[in-house]
Design a protein around this motif. Structure first.
Motif, PDB file in Angstrom:
ATOM      1  N   CYS A  92     -60.468  48.482  16.527  1.00  0.00           N
ATOM      2  CA  CYS A  92     -59.306  48.128  17.349  1.00  0.00           C
ATOM      3  C   CYS A  92     -59.756  47.644  18.727  1.00  0.00           C
ATOM      4  O   CYS A  92     -60.860  47.962  19.191  1.00  0.00           O
ATOM      5  CB  CYS A  92     -58.380  49.330  17.549  1.00  0.00           C
ATOM      6  SG  CYS A  92     -57.681  50.014  16.024  1.00  0.00           S
ATOM      7  N   THR A  93     -58.867  46.905  19.382  1.00  0.00           N
ATOM      8  CA  THR A  93     -59.053  46.574  20.790  1.00  0.00           C
ATOM      9  C   THR A  93     -58.345  47.641  21.619  1.00  0.00           C
ATOM     10  O   THR A  93     -57.696  48.536  21.082  1.00  0.00           O
ATOM     11  CB  THR A  93     -58.488  45.185  21.120  1.00  0.00           C
ATOM     12  OG1 THR A  93     -57.079  45.176  20.833  1.00  0.00           O
ATOM     13  CG2 THR A  93     -59.166  44.100  20.279  1.00  0.00           C
ATOM     14  N   ALA A  94     -58.470  47.548  22.929  1.00  0.00           N
ATOM     15  CA  ALA A  94     -57.844  48.534  23.807  1.00  0.00           C
ATOM     16  C   ALA A  94     -56.318  48.414  23.738  1.00  0.00           C
ATOM     17  O   ALA A  94     -55.779  47.306  23.610  1.00  0.00           O
ATOM     18  CB  ALA A  94     -58.312  48.328  25.241  1.00  0.00           C
ATOM     19  N   PRO A  95     -55.593  49.538  23.830  1.00  0.00           N
ATOM     20  CA  PRO A  95     -54.119  49.488  23.816  1.00  0.00           C
ATOM     21  C   PRO A  95     -53.591  48.692  25.019  1.00  0.00           C
ATOM     22  O   PRO A  95     -54.207  48.673  26.090  1.00  0.00           O
ATOM     23  CB  PRO A  95     -53.717  50.961  23.926  1.00  0.00           C
ATOM     24  CG  PRO A  95     -54.907  51.728  23.514  1.00  0.00           C
ATOM     25  CD  PRO A  95     -56.096  50.918  23.920  1.00  0.00           C
ATOM     26  N   ALA A 143     -48.693  48.879  22.396  1.00  0.00           N
ATOM     27  CA  ALA A 143     -49.215  48.408  21.119  1.00  0.00           C
ATOM     28  C   ALA A 143     -50.729  48.314  21.191  1.00  0.00           C
ATOM     29  O   ALA A 143     -51.299  47.994  22.242  1.00  0.00           O
ATOM     30  CB  ALA A 143     -48.617  47.052  20.763  1.00  0.00           C
ATOM     31  N   GLN A 144     -51.361  48.595  20.073  1.00  0.00           N
ATOM     32  CA  GLN A 144     -52.807  48.445  19.966  1.00  0.00           C
ATOM     33  C   GLN A 144     -53.095  47.493  18.823  1.00  0.00           C
ATOM     34  O   GLN A 144     -52.669  47.714  17.691  1.00  0.00           O
ATOM     35  CB  GLN A 144     -53.503  49.785  19.725  1.00  0.00           C
ATOM     36  CG  GLN A 144     -55.022  49.678  19.697  1.00  0.00           C
ATOM     37  CD  GLN A 144     -55.693  51.030  19.608  1.00  0.00           C
ATOM     38  OE1 GLN A 144     -55.175  51.953  18.986  1.00  0.00           O
ATOM     39  NE2 GLN A 144     -56.849  51.163  20.243  1.00  0.00           N
ATOM     40  N   ASN A 145     -53.795  46.418  19.129  1.00  0.00           N
ATOM     41  CA  ASN A 145     -54.178  45.467  18.097  1.00  0.00           C
ATOM     42  C   ASN A 145     -55.413  45.977  17.370  1.00  0.00           C
ATOM     43  O   ASN A 145     -56.409  46.367  17.991  1.00  0.00           O
ATOM     44  CB  ASN A 145     -54.460  44.097  18.709  1.00  0.00           C
ATOM     45  CG  ASN A 145     -53.204  43.407  19.174  1.00  0.00           C
ATOM     46  OD1 ASN A 145     -52.235  43.300  18.418  1.00  0.00           O
ATOM     47  ND2 ASN A 145     -53.187  42.933  20.404  1.00  0.00           N
ATOM     48  N   CYS A 146     -55.326  45.974  16.049  1.00  0.00           N
ATOM     49  CA  CYS A 146     -56.444  46.444  15.233  1.00  0.00           C
ATOM     50  C   CYS A 146     -56.808  45.382  14.193  1.00  0.00           C
ATOM     51  O   CYS A 146     -56.023  44.472  13.888  1.00  0.00           O
ATOM     52  CB  CYS A 146     -56.092  47.752  14.537  1.00  0.00           C
ATOM     53  SG  CYS A 146     -55.872  49.144  15.682  1.00  0.00           S
ATOM     54  N   PHE A 147     -57.996  45.528  13.669  1.00  0.00           N
ATOM     55  CA  PHE A 147     -58.508  44.618  12.646  1.00  0.00           C
ATOM     56  C   PHE A 147     -58.324  45.261  11.279  1.00  0.00           C
ATOM     57  O   PHE A 147     -58.527  46.476  11.116  1.00  0.00           O
ATOM     58  CB  PHE A 147     -59.989  44.323  12.897  1.00  0.00           C
ATOM     59  CG  PHE A 147     -60.249  43.625  14.193  1.00  0.00           C
ATOM     60  CD1 PHE A 147     -60.394  42.247  14.257  1.00  0.00           C
ATOM     61  CD2 PHE A 147     -60.327  44.358  15.373  1.00  0.00           C
ATOM     62  CE1 PHE A 147     -60.620  41.612  15.473  1.00  0.00           C
ATOM     63  CE2 PHE A 147     -60.559  43.731  16.585  1.00  0.00           C
ATOM     64  CZ  PHE A 147     -60.703  42.350  16.637  1.00  0.00           C
ATOM     65  N   PHE A 148     -57.961  44.441  10.310  1.00  0.00           N
ATOM     66  CA  PHE A 148     -57.724  44.940   8.959  1.00  0.00           C
ATOM     67  C   PHE A 148     -58.517  44.096   7.969  1.00  0.00           C
ATOM     68  O   PHE A 148     -58.559  42.870   8.072  1.00  0.00           O
ATOM     69  CB  PHE A 148     -56.229  44.912   8.637  1.00  0.00           C
ATOM     70  CG  PHE A 148     -55.452  45.873   9.500  1.00  0.00           C
ATOM     71  CD1 PHE A 148     -55.247  47.187   9.085  1.00  0.00           C
ATOM     72  CD2 PHE A 148     -54.978  45.481  10.739  1.00  0.00           C
ATOM     73  CE1 PHE A 148     -54.556  48.080   9.892  1.00  0.00           C
ATOM     74  CE2 PHE A 148     -54.286  46.372  11.553  1.00  0.00           C
ATOM     75  CZ  PHE A 148     -54.084  47.673  11.134  1.00  0.00           C
TER      76      PHE A 148
END
Length: 262
Positions: free
Chosen positions: A212-215, A114-119
Motif C-alpha cells: 500500500c501507499t501512505a493513507p 483512503a489508502q491506495n493499495c496494490f492488488f
C-alpha cells in the motif's frame, strides 16, 4: 390622507418581510459529481441509492439538511467530474484528494480517509514497497486518479509499464479486475476499502493485497468558478464537527464498517 399613507407603508413593509422570509427559506441548489466507490458512495443506474447510499453521501446529506441545500448528485467518470467542477458546470465532487485538483476549494474537515493499495493474483510474487518495485511489472491505474507517492512514476511511464483505464468508477474497477484476470496487467492500484468491498461482494478468493501507499485524506471539493464555494466548504466543516461531537458521525461510519479517521 395620513391614514392612507400609513396603510400603504404597512402593506409595503409586510410585503418586504414576506419576500425576505421566502428568500431565507429558499433552498440553495448544489450539484455534486460522483462515481460509485463503495463503501463511500453507492450508485445504481446512474443514481445514488436512496437507502444506505454510502458514508460520504450520508455526511453530505446531513450537511444539506442542516444548511438548506437542495442537493443533486450526477454520476460521471472521475476525469469528467474534475473538468466539470473546474469549469463550474457542477458545484463540486465527492471524496477527492487535494492532489487531484489543487486549485479547487476544500473544507478543512476531510470526508473520508483512503489508502491506495496494490492488488495482484493470489499466486503472484508481486509486492509493492517503493516505486522502483514496479519496474518489472505492468500496473493498471485509473485515468485522472492521483495516488500520492507513485504519481511521478505514472506520469513519467519511462518503462511503458502503466496501463490506464477510463470510465465510471464501477466500470473502470471492473476493467482492472478483468485485465488482471487475463494477465494483461500484473497488478492494479485502487482504494483499499473499495476493492475489499468488491472482493467480498463478488466472493473472489484469487486476489490478494500486495502493498500500500501512505493513507490520504479525501475531501468534498468545490469549484473555483462557483462564488459560493467558500460558504459551501464552511457548511461542510460545521456539520462534520457537529456530527462528530454528537456521535452521529460514528454511527454513520459504523454502518459501513469504517472507523473515524480522527
Amino acid at each position: 390622507m395620513n391614514c392612507q399613507v400609513s396603510f400603504k407603508s404597512i402593506l409595503l413593509i409586510s410585503l418586504m418581510c414576506f419576500s425576505f422570509a421566502a428568500s431565507a427559506n429558499e433552498k440553495r441548489r448544489v450539484v455534486i459529481g460522483t462515481g460509485d466507490g463503495r463503501p463511500f458512495i453507492y450508485t445504481q443506474s446512474g443514481s445514488v441509492l436512496e437507502i444506505n447510499p454510502g458514508l460520504s453521501i450520508e455526511i453530505l446529506q446531513a450537511v444539506a439538511n442542516e444548511h438548506n441545500w437542495s442537493l443533486t448528485f450526477i454520476e460521471m467518470p472521475f476525469a469528467r467530474q474534475v473538468s466539470a467542477t473546474r469549469s463550474g458546470s457542477i458545484d463540486g465532487m465527492v471524496a477527492t484528494f487535494i492532489d487531484d485538483a489543487p486549485d479547487f476549494h476544500y473544507p478543512a474537515e476531510p470526508i473520508a480517509m483512503a489508502q491506495n493499495c496494490f492488488f495482484a493474483k493470489a499466486d503472484s510474487s508481486f509486492y509493492y514497497d517503493t516505486p522502483a518495485s514496479l519496474d518489472k511489472s505492468i500496473l493498471g491505474v485509473t485515468n485522472g486518479y492521483h495516488y500520492g507517492e507513485i504519481d511521478d512514476y505514472i506520469l513519467e511511464n519511462r518503462l511503458n509499464n502503466i496501463v490506464k483505464v477510463s470510465g465510471e468508477d464501477k466500470a473502470s474497477l471492473a476493467t482492472l479486475f478483468r485485465l488482471l484476470e487475463v494477465g494483461r496487467i500484473d497488478a492494479f492500484i485502487e482504494a483499499n476499502l473499495v476493492v475489499r468491498h468488491s472482493i467480498a461482494s463478488k466472493g473472489l478468493d484469487n486476489i490478494k493485497k500486495a502493498g500500500c501507499t501512505a493513507p490520504m485524506y479525501a475531501y468534498v471539493a468545490f469549484s473555483p468558478e462557483t462564488p459560493s464555494s467558500t460558504a459551501l466548504a464552511d457548511n461542510v466543516d460545521s456539520t462534520i464537527k457537529r456530527l462528530r461531537a454528537s456521535g452521529e458521525l460514528d454511527a454513520i461510519l459504523k454502518k459501513y464498517g469504517v472507523d473515524d479517521w480522527k
